[in-house]
Scaffold this motif. Sequence first.
Motif, PDB file in Angstrom:
ATOM      1  N   ASN A  97       0.819  -1.207   0.000  1.00 46.63           N
ATOM      2  CA  ASN A  97       0.000   0.000   0.000  1.00 46.63           C
ATOM      3  C   ASN A  97       0.855   1.260   0.000  1.00 46.63           C
ATOM      4  O   ASN A  97       2.058   1.228   0.277  1.00 46.63           O
ATOM      5  N   ARG A  98       0.224   2.351  -0.289  1.00 50.28           N
ATOM      6  CA  ARG A  98       0.897   3.642  -0.246  1.00 50.28           C
ATOM      7  C   ARG A  98       1.389   3.901   1.180  1.00 50.28           C
ATOM      8  O   ARG A  98       0.662   3.695   2.151  1.00 50.28           O
ATOM      9  N   GLY A  99       2.629   4.343   1.295  1.00 51.48           N
ATOM     10  CA  GLY A  99       3.201   4.615   2.604  1.00 51.48           C
ATOM     11  C   GLY A  99       3.939   3.443   3.212  1.00 51.48           C
ATOM     12  O   GLY A  99       4.521   3.577   4.301  1.00 51.48           O
ATOM     13  N   GLU A 100       3.930   2.265   2.538  1.00 49.60           N
ATOM     14  CA  GLU A 100       4.580   1.079   3.085  1.00 49.60           C
ATOM     15  C   GLU A 100       5.905   0.745   2.383  1.00 49.60           C
ATOM     16  O   GLU A 100       6.589  -0.205   2.759  1.00 49.60           O
ATOM     17  N   ASP A 101       6.265   1.517   1.385  1.00 51.06           N
ATOM     18  CA  ASP A 101       7.465   1.252   0.595  1.00 51.06           C
ATOM     19  C   ASP A 101       8.719   1.744   1.320  1.00 51.06           C
ATOM     20  O   ASP A 101       8.654   2.606   2.209  1.00 51.06           O
ATOM     21  N   LYS A 102       9.868   1.206   0.937  1.00 48.99           N
ATOM     22  CA  LYS A 102      11.133   1.609   1.548  1.00 48.99           C
ATOM     23  C   LYS A 102      11.354   3.110   1.457  1.00 48.99           C
ATOM     24  O   LYS A 102      11.875   3.736   2.391  1.00 48.99           O
ATOM     25  N   LEU A 103      10.945   3.697   0.338  1.00 50.38           N
ATOM     26  CA  LEU A 103      11.131   5.136   0.162  1.00 50.38           C
ATOM     27  C   LEU A 103      10.324   5.944   1.163  1.00 50.38           C
ATOM     28  O   LEU A 103      10.614   7.126   1.398  1.00 50.38           O
TER      29      LEU A 103
ATOM     30  N   ASP B  83      10.121   5.035   4.305  1.00 46.56           N
ATOM     31  CA  ASP B  83      10.771   4.827   5.601  1.00 46.56           C
ATOM     32  C   ASP B  83      11.827   5.915   5.780  1.00 46.56           C
ATOM     33  O   ASP B  83      12.988   5.767   5.417  1.00 46.56           O
ATOM     34  N   HIS B  84      11.407   7.028   6.358  1.00 44.41           N
ATOM     35  CA  HIS B  84      12.284   8.194   6.439  1.00 44.41           C
ATOM     36  C   HIS B  84      13.514   7.948   7.311  1.00 44.41           C
ATOM     37  O   HIS B  84      14.595   8.491   7.029  1.00 44.41           O
ATOM     38  N   GLN B  85      13.365   7.127   8.355  1.00 48.97           N
ATOM     39  CA  GLN B  85      14.514   6.823   9.195  1.00 48.97           C
ATOM     40  C   GLN B  85      15.547   5.988   8.435  1.00 48.97           C
ATOM     41  O   GLN B  85      16.746   6.066   8.701  1.00 48.97           O
ATOM     42  N   TRP B  86      15.075   5.207   7.499  1.00 44.61           N
ATOM     43  CA  TRP B  86      15.980   4.395   6.679  1.00 44.61           C
ATOM     44  C   TRP B  86      16.642   5.237   5.600  1.00 44.61           C
ATOM     45  O   TRP B  86      17.843   5.106   5.333  1.00 44.61           O
ATOM     46  N   MET B  87      15.881   6.100   4.981  1.00 39.09           N
ATOM     47  CA  MET B  87      16.391   6.894   3.866  1.00 39.09           C
ATOM     48  C   MET B  87      17.282   8.049   4.325  1.00 39.09           C
ATOM     49  O   MET B  87      18.122   8.532   3.567  1.00 39.09           O
ATOM     50  N   ARG B  88      17.105   8.495   5.549  1.00 35.43           N
ATOM     51  CA  ARG B  88      17.891   9.627   6.054  1.00 35.43           C
ATOM     52  C   ARG B  88      19.304   9.186   6.412  1.00 35.43           C
ATOM     53  O   ARG B  88      19.498   8.256   7.197  1.00 35.43           O
ATOM     54  N   MET B  89      20.288   9.841   5.836  1.00 33.50           N
ATOM     55  CA  MET B  89      21.681   9.548   6.132  1.00 33.50           C
ATOM     56  C   MET B  89      22.210  10.574   7.135  1.00 33.50           C
ATOM     57  O   MET B  89      21.980  11.771   6.994  1.00 33.50           O
ATOM     58  N   MET B  90      22.915  10.073   8.143  1.00 33.94           N
ATOM     59  CA  MET B  90      23.407  10.932   9.209  1.00 33.94           C
ATOM     60  C   MET B  90      24.937  10.933   9.216  1.00 33.94           C
ATOM     61  O   MET B  90      25.558   9.867   9.286  1.00 33.94           O
ATOM     62  N   PRO B  91      25.562  12.110   9.169  1.00 33.94           N
ATOM     63  CA  PRO B  91      27.025  12.173   9.252  1.00 33.94           C
ATOM     64  C   PRO B  91      27.483  12.088  10.707  1.00 33.94           C
ATOM     65  O   PRO B  91      27.053  12.865  11.562  1.00 33.94           O
ATOM     66  N   LEU B  92      28.342  11.125  11.004  1.00 33.57           N
ATOM     67  CA  LEU B  92      28.885  10.965  12.348  1.00 33.57           C
ATOM     68  C   LEU B  92      30.376  11.279  12.337  1.00 33.57           C
ATOM     69  O   LEU B  92      31.101  10.840  11.443  1.00 33.57           O
ATOM     70  N   ARG B  93      30.810  12.030  13.342  1.00 35.45           N
ATOM     71  CA  ARG B  93      32.234  12.343  13.501  1.00 35.45           C
ATOM     72  C   ARG B  93      32.720  11.688  14.798  1.00 35.45           C
ATOM     73  O   ARG B  93      32.392  12.155  15.895  1.00 35.45           O
ATOM     74  N   LEU B  94      33.460  10.599  14.649  1.00 41.81           N
ATOM     75  CA  LEU B  94      33.969   9.873  15.798  1.00 41.81           C
ATOM     76  C   LEU B  94      35.441  10.212  16.016  1.00 41.81           C
ATOM     77  O   LEU B  94      36.234  10.226  15.072  1.00 41.81           O
TER      78      LEU B  94
END
Length: 295
Positions: A192-198, A200-211
Amino acid sequence: MDWKELNYAQKQRLAYIDFKLLFVGHVTRGEVVNYFGQGLSSASRDITLYKELRPKNMEYDSRDKRYYQTPDFTPLVKHDAKKTLAKLANQISDGLDAITDIDFPVEAPSQLNIPDIFIVARLIQSTVNKRAVSIIYTSLNSGSGTREIVPHSIVDNGLRWHVRAFDRKSSSFRDFVITRVSKVTLLDTEVNRGEDKLDDHQWMRMMPLRLVPHPENVKHPTAIELDYGMTDGVLELNVRAAMAGYLLRRWNVDCTPDAALQGAEYQLWLENRQTLYGAENLAIAPGYEPDIENK
């Protein structure tokens, strides 16, 4: 002849020769014959072809009838370090990255949980064919029950295997531990609409980490810089927001604003903790307190 012009079987045999030279230091014609079950003349042609492609990689010693790696050796095949170590540790061979006719001194930690291969297969089928599935899932909070989910990715968080999926019960994207799935049934219902990987905002969002090396717990930061291949004292990573918590926990990264966690296990500090704002599943990140961001 160019590498790209070779067929797959030729590439396998040349990769074997390349691998033995790189990791063992020598190779013989007889080893090629035994490993691939071919004749001496065929093995000779492979060695000749290898020498054409990498003329400075090996030299023949007539006394023990071996080809030895030379000081000018440069690999013909790109041997990925992570994949090669994993395959050597588990005695896996695909003909290109690992060879299992030698007992290499490489060990890996024992896996405490191993998913059922048929469960994994069904979940992969559903992701490839974009199908929803009905699963029997045992949760820590609610016990066993039936759920309908729409999987889109299989994930190894370093400790356990998860399936990332849209959960129709909670109407949200969640991680399900695969070993807690006891049955998978493919459904005919469409995604259904809204169930696709695209979606999934937490999945699609890339976060830059500085360790960086922990400023309080590490006396010699150069050692940590070498451990993690840092550049100018910083390891920069881009990770999915959905995976950030797992990574930070696995590597015991101190996520406090002032590097306040004490202990030898905390060798890394997250220098840019503000990047975590809005990410979910951070309760497992060492020292992370979401309320600090709102103060």
